[in-house]
Design a protein around this motif. Structure first.
Motif, short mmCIF file in Angstrom:
data_model
loop_
_atom_site.label_atom_id
_atom_site.label_comp_id
_atom_site.label_asym_id
_atom_site.label_seq_id
_atom_site.Cartn_x
_atom_site.Cartn_y
_atom_site.Cartn_z
N ASN A 62 0.83 -1.21 0.00
CA ASN A 62 0.00 0.00 0.00
C ASN A 62 0.86 1.26 0.00
OD1 ASN A 62 -2.38 -1.41 -0.05
ND2 ASN A 62 -2.59 -1.47 2.18
N GLU A 66 0.75 4.16 -2.91
CA GLU A 66 0.54 5.59 -2.64
C GLU A 66 1.68 6.44 -3.18
OE1 GLU A 66 -0.22 6.23 1.48
OE2 GLU A 66 -1.92 4.83 1.52
N GLN A 70 1.38 9.17 -6.19
CA GLN A 70 1.83 10.56 -6.06
C GLN A 70 2.85 10.91 -7.14
OE1 GLN A 70 1.00 13.07 -4.06
NE2 GLN A 70 -0.65 11.86 -3.16
#
Length: 130
Positions: A62, A66, A70
């Motif tokens: 995870n 992320e 980004q």
């Protein structure tokens, strides 16, 4: 003195004057094509997994997801470019059969004007009763 012929090898710097915008765009596009070198399809899978830092049986964690989200943004197609409504209307107005209808209506009004000027036609024929 003639301008020298630009080749693909000539890097189009922003301050270099190129004869046309199309030539500049083609040179920039060709330069970008040269810079992109992908070999992911030719290397062994294990090396690819190491390069992408991913476990093939579990995928990304995870935190990695992320961070990649980004860094690169969502994996989605950009929406297509849409024309403004006014340009769509203008495109339909001057396209194909519309021009033929506009020309026919213009000729009809010219013929109406010629007949109206001609005194041999009675003016009562111009009015219609409902």
């Amino acid at each position: 003195m003639k301008n020298p012929v630009l080749t693909v090898d000539d890097a189009p710097e922003p301050n270099v004057k190129v004869r046309s915008r199309k030539t500049r765009n083609l040179l920039v596009l060709e330069q970008l094509r040269k810079e992109v070198q992908m070999d992911e399809h030719m290397i062994p899978l294990q090396e690819l997994f190491e390069r992408l830092q991913v476990d093939p049986s579990y995928g990304h964690t995870n935190d990695q997801v992320e961070r990649l989200l980004q860094l690169y943004g969502p994996n989605a197609l950009s929406p297509p470019i849409t024309l403004p409504v006014v340009l769509k209307f203008a495109k339909h107005l001057v396209g194909g059969f519309s021009l033929l209808l506009l020309a026919a209506s213009a000729l009809s009004f010219v013929a109406l004007g010629v007949q109206y000027i001609d005194d041999s036609i009675p003016k009562t024929q111009w009015t219609t009763s409902f």
